[in-house]
Structures are given as C-alpha cells and as structure tokens.
Design a protein around this motif. Sequence first.
Motif, PDB file in Angstrom:
ATOM      1  N   GLY A 152       0.807  -1.219   0.000  1.00 27.92           N
ATOM      2  CA  GLY A 152       0.000   0.000   0.000  1.00 27.92           C
ATOM      3  C   GLY A 152       0.840   1.268   0.000  1.00 27.92           C
ATOM      4  N   LEU A 153       1.907   1.272  -0.796  1.00 24.58           N
ATOM      5  CA  LEU A 153       2.815   2.417  -0.825  1.00 24.58           C
ATOM      6  C   LEU A 153       2.212   3.540  -1.655  1.00 24.58           C
ATOM      7  N   GLY A 154       2.133   4.713  -1.065  1.00 21.62           N
ATOM      8  CA  GLY A 154       1.641   5.892  -1.768  1.00 21.62           C
ATOM      9  C   GLY A 154       2.726   6.922  -1.933  1.00 21.62           C
ATOM     10  N   THR A 155       2.332   8.116  -2.357  1.00 24.70           N
ATOM     11  CA  THR A 155       3.314   9.168  -2.596  1.00 24.70           C
ATOM     12  C   THR A 155       3.929   9.696  -1.308  1.00 24.70           C
ATOM     13  N   ASP A 156       3.371   9.313  -0.156  1.00 25.80           N
ATOM     14  CA  ASP A 156       3.955   9.720   1.119  1.00 25.80           C
ATOM     15  C   ASP A 156       4.959   8.687   1.644  1.00 25.80           C
ATOM     16  N   ALA A 157       5.194   7.604   0.886  1.00 20.91           N
ATOM     17  CA  ALA A 157       6.110   6.539   1.323  1.00 20.91           C
ATOM     18  C   ALA A 157       7.553   6.923   1.004  1.00 20.91           C
ATOM     19  N   PHE A 158       8.478   6.187   1.609  1.00 20.97           N
ATOM     20  CA  PHE A 158       9.907   6.348   1.346  1.00 20.97           C
ATOM     21  C   PHE A 158      10.495   4.968   1.137  1.00 20.97           C
ATOM     22  N   VAL A 159      11.187   4.787   0.002  1.00 13.93           N
ATOM     23  CA  VAL A 159      11.765   3.499  -0.369  1.00 13.93           C
ATOM     24  C   VAL A 159      13.266   3.673  -0.556  1.00 13.93           C
ATOM     25  N   VAL A 160      14.037   2.752   0.020  1.00 11.00           N
ATOM     26  CA  VAL A 160      15.493   2.746  -0.151  1.00 11.00           C
ATOM     27  C   VAL A 160      15.885   1.436  -0.817  1.00 11.00           C
ATOM     28  N   GLU A 161      16.738   1.534  -1.833  1.00 13.28           N
ATOM     29  CA  GLU A 161      17.323   0.321  -2.391  1.00 13.28           C
ATOM     30  C   GLU A 161      18.822   0.326  -2.126  1.00 13.28           C
ATOM     31  N   VAL A 162      19.317  -0.772  -1.575  1.00 12.63           N
ATOM     32  CA  VAL A 162      20.742  -0.948  -1.313  1.00 12.63           C
ATOM     33  C   VAL A 162      21.353  -1.689  -2.498  1.00 12.63           C
ATOM     34  N   ALA A 163      22.518  -1.226  -2.948  1.00 16.41           N
ATOM     35  CA  ALA A 163      23.139  -1.731  -4.176  1.00 16.41           C
ATOM     36  C   ALA A 163      22.190  -1.495  -5.344  1.00 16.41           C
ATOM     37  N   ASP A 174      22.405   1.101 -11.479  1.00 12.33           N
ATOM     38  CA  ASP A 174      22.218   2.290 -12.309  1.00 12.33           C
ATOM     39  C   ASP A 174      20.796   2.844 -12.238  1.00 12.33           C
ATOM     40  N   GLY A 175      20.067   2.495 -11.169  1.00 17.07           N
ATOM     41  CA  GLY A 175      18.711   3.007 -10.985  1.00 17.07           C
ATOM     42  C   GLY A 175      17.658   2.221 -11.720  1.00 17.07           C
ATOM     43  N   TYR A 176      18.001   1.009 -12.192  1.00 20.73           N
ATOM     44  CA  TYR A 176      17.096   0.186 -12.994  1.00 20.73           C
ATOM     45  C   TYR A 176      15.763  -0.068 -12.295  1.00 20.73           C
ATOM     46  N   LEU A 177      15.755  -0.165 -10.958  1.00 24.45           N
ATOM     47  CA  LEU A 177      14.533  -0.443 -10.201  1.00 24.45           C
ATOM     48  C   LEU A 177      13.886   0.839  -9.686  1.00 24.45           C
ATOM     49  N   LEU A 178      14.678   1.696  -9.055  1.00 26.59           N
ATOM     50  CA  LEU A 178      14.100   2.879  -8.416  1.00 26.59           C
ATOM     51  C   LEU A 178      13.519   3.873  -9.409  1.00 26.59           C
ATOM     52  N   ARG A 179      13.945   3.781 -10.660  1.00 29.25           N
ATOM     53  CA  ARG A 179      13.358   4.703 -11.633  1.00 29.25           C
ATOM     54  C   ARG A 179      11.853   4.479 -11.764  1.00 29.25           C
ATOM     55  N   HIS A 180      11.400   3.251 -11.484  1.00 32.85           N
ATOM     56  CA  HIS A 180       9.967   2.968 -11.503  1.00 32.85           C
ATOM     57  C   HIS A 180       9.272   3.592 -10.293  1.00 32.85           C
ATOM     58  N   MET A 181       9.979   3.689  -9.167  1.00 34.54           N
ATOM     59  CA  MET A 181       9.441   4.422  -8.021  1.00 34.54           C
ATOM     60  C   MET A 181       9.364   5.915  -8.330  1.00 34.54           C
ATOM     61  N   VAL A 182      10.406   6.439  -8.969  1.00 32.28           N
ATOM     62  CA  VAL A 182      10.405   7.853  -9.368  1.00 32.28           C
ATOM     63  C   VAL A 182       9.221   8.139 -10.278  1.00 32.28           C
ATOM     64  N   ASP A 183       8.977   7.249 -11.232  1.00 34.05           N
ATOM     65  CA  ASP A 183       7.860   7.440 -12.161  1.00 34.05           C
ATOM     66  C   ASP A 183       6.518   7.474 -11.448  1.00 34.05           C
ATOM     67  N   ARG A 184       6.419   6.804 -10.301  1.00 35.19           N
ATOM     68  CA  ARG A 184       5.177   6.773  -9.533  1.00 35.19           C
ATOM     69  C   ARG A 184       5.086   7.914  -8.521  1.00 35.19           C
ATOM     70  N   GLY A 185       6.103   8.748  -8.476  1.00 35.71           N
ATOM     71  CA  GLY A 185       6.091   9.859  -7.533  1.00 35.71           C
ATOM     72  C   GLY A 185       6.375   9.458  -6.111  1.00 35.71           C
ATOM     73  N   ILE A 186       7.003   8.292  -5.917  1.00 36.37           N
ATOM     74  CA  ILE A 186       7.330   7.809  -4.579  1.00 36.37           C
ATOM     75  C   ILE A 186       8.761   8.235  -4.234  1.00 36.37           C
ATOM     76  N   ARG A 187       8.924   8.874  -3.096  1.00 38.35           N
ATOM     77  CA  ARG A 187      10.246   9.338  -2.669  1.00 38.35           C
ATOM     78  C   ARG A 187      11.156   8.131  -2.454  1.00 38.35           C
ATOM     79  N   CYS A 188      12.367   8.206  -2.969  1.00 35.81           N
ATOM     80  CA  CYS A 188      13.257   7.055  -2.881  1.00 35.81           C
ATOM     81  C   CYS A 188      14.711   7.512  -2.851  1.00 35.81           C
ATOM     82  N   LEU A 189      15.561   6.577  -2.466  1.00 36.37           N
ATOM     83  CA  LEU A 189      16.999   6.818  -2.428  1.00 36.37           C
ATOM     84  C   LEU A 189      17.714   5.518  -2.731  1.00 36.37           C
ATOM     85  N   GLY A 190      18.702   5.577  -3.611  1.00 37.71           N
ATOM     86  CA  GLY A 190      19.564   4.444  -3.852  1.00 37.71           C
ATOM     87  C   GLY A 190      20.851   4.591  -3.059  1.00 37.71           C
ATOM     88  N   ILE A 191      21.340   3.484  -2.525  1.00 37.36           N
ATOM     89  CA  ILE A 191      22.657   3.443  -1.878  1.00 37.36           C
ATOM     90  C   ILE A 191      23.517   2.514  -2.714  1.00 37.36           C
TER      91      ILE A 191
END
Length: 411
Positions: A94-105, A108-125
């Motif tokens: 149930g992640l919405g635009t108020d969620a925060f997602v972190v991906e470790v390793a 090149d952003g292959y996964l988190l770019r889909h979070m960006v497209d959904r407007g979900i705040r995220c950070l890659g490490i």
Amino acid sequence: MTRCRLCGSEAMASVVDLGATPPCESFLAADQLDQPEPAYPLHLRVCTDCWLAQIPPLITPEETFTQYAYFSSYSTSWVEHARTFVADSVQRLGLGTDAFVVEVASNDGYLLRHMVDRGIRCLGIEPSVNVGAAARDAGVPTLTKFLDPATGAAVREEHGPANLVVANNVYAHIPDVVGFTQGLRALVADDGWVSIEVQHLLTLIEENQYDTIYHEHFQYYTVAAAIRALASGGLTLVDVELLPTHGGSIRLWARPAEVAGEPTQQVADVLAREKAAGLQELSGYTEFSARVAKVRRDLLRFLIDAAERGETVVGYGAPGKGNTLLNHCGIRPDLLPYTVDRNPYKHGRFTPGTRIPILPPEQIAADKPDYVLVLPWNLRAELVEQLSFVHDWGGRLVFPIPELSIVEVKS
C-alpha cells in the motif's frame, strides 16, 4: 577459512574447490595484457552448524565495487523483473506518494526509476562511483556508500525511516553479513518491510550452477541460513517467494522482529524442501563436486571436437559467472576466439584470466559462426529470442549449464 562468518563455528566442510581465478569482474584493458594478474583461491565450504555456504573474504568489496563493470539496465528481462516487482510491492504494501523506499546496491537506478515514475520518494545506496553516477543522470537520487550500521543510521537521520528497503542481489556480496543486516535494520521503519533477493543454494546445487560461485559472492543461502542471518540484525523472515531469476532465487520478506508475527506456510514449505534435499546435513553436498567436474569435461570435449572439425564457436555475454566457467575449464582464445556483450564498457577489454577479447554483439552476424556459446545461461528464454538470427546461416546455440545443451533456434 577456519571460522564461519555468521555463527563463528569452526565446523567447516568442503563443497567444491574451483582452483584459483582472478576476480570475475576485473576485465583487462589491452595495455594490461602484459602485466601480472592476481588470482585467488575459489573454494566453497559450508558451516555444518548454521549451514551457511561461504568462501573466504580474499578480496574486499572496495576492490570490486568502487568501479563496477555490471550495469543492470543492459538486461531487458532484468529491467522488466524490476518493473513488475515495483508494481507488486506498491500494491502489496500500500505504498503511496507519502512513502519512502530505499534500495541498497541500487546499481544504475534500474529499479528505483519505476518508483520515481510513480512519484514515490526514494533513495539508492550504491557503492560503485560509475554506476551510481549513471543512476543520478537518470534522475534517481543515489548515495555513493557501502551499507553498514553507521550509514543506515545516517540515512535514517537525514531522510527518515524507510517503509520498504530493497536489497536485490547484494546479500551474497558482503563479507560482514551481520553488520550489513544491522544496516538494513537501521534503515527500515519499525513497522516497515525489507525485501531481499538472492540466489537459492538449493537450485545452485541441484542444477550444477557452480559458475555463480565467484569472489564477490561471499556466501550462498538456503532459507534456513537466511533466517539465521536476518536474526543477527534484528529482522525476522515472514514470507519467501521462489523466483526463476539467476537460475533460481529466493525473495525474502522480512520485518523488524518486534512486529514480524508468524511466517507464512510458504516459508515452512521451502524449509521442508531444503531439508528433503539434504541441505541441513552433509549428504546434500557430497556429490556436487563430481557433477561440476562433468560439466567441465563435457564443455571442453565439445569445444575441442568442434575445433578439430574446423567449426567455429564464439561466445555471447561476458558475465561474472562466465568468467568462473572459462577459468575453471581453462578455455582460451584457441577454443573461443572472442565473446560479445551488449555493455559498451566491456568492448575492447578482455576476460580476466582467460584473456578472451570482448566485442560488440554485431560481430556475430558479421562472422556467422557455427555455434554461439551462451555464458549468461540464466537468461536462456531472453537470449534464444535475441539470438534467433543465428538460424539464418544454420548456426546453433550452446548452453553449458545445468548440462551441455545444443539448441537449434528458429528465426
């Protein structure tokens, strides 16, 4: 290796000894071919107390990942796998635009770019400078760091706790499994979720996937061993999914121990499969080495026979697993004159140890070889389709694992 890195036991048993090889991602430039090349023992052992399979930490993550040759976005099927995961996890949690997602390793952003497209705040490490820069160029916020408890705490302090922490194909890559797991716990919210994908030792053993043993993979997990590893950082396994990726992986869903609750029936079912396969006793490991030796003999016999018939064999792909296979089999340019890869970073370079040239994929159509040896065999369905043009001149594909298989493709 005298002690298990997870439980500290000295009860370590040999699984397979692959000799000594260079690190699998240390591709050589042309001006390095006359220089010495370090090689390190590659000997897999299993702890008979906690059943974590592991190799000695002979190289450091800093040596491998500061500049890294692997870019996830060059695999079409892997990008699609990430897109599907994001869609499913957003719905599941149930992640919405108020969620925060972190991906470790986060590569090149292959996964988190889909979070960006959904407007979900995220950070890659991402520890690798070059691939982390590619992620930022693609619009994915990325921190260039290795994860440890201090980094996890610092990210939490600056950005807040994460509703979801993703760690795909990294849990095997860290020698300090306890410290890394503590870092995951530092990142995740007290009621949050951690999702980890890692190759399943069960399929590695059953399918002869020994080429996925290499120096940057420090440990190899059953679900039983993963439960022990997660607990070392305050996390509890609550669900598991069996995935086809990398020849057979597990997706571990974990939560902070305080909120985890009872695991699903699927966890119990996979644990039962592992036990039935003998992976909680030495009997499940004793025949693996002999089956590995047969893979080597069969591949060498095929390459030598093809050469004596005057037939041409070239490679497709230059993955890390391919370099374990090439070095273990002792394959050199006399048997495999070149391989190709979609990643332009590797073009003009040479495979570590075996020093086979890496060329652009277009070279195959130009040369029309009799056979194409597919080194990333785990992408079989994708590559049979991609390489269907080989049929135009009667060429065939060769897959070395789980056993030698020659495939006639259709255009």
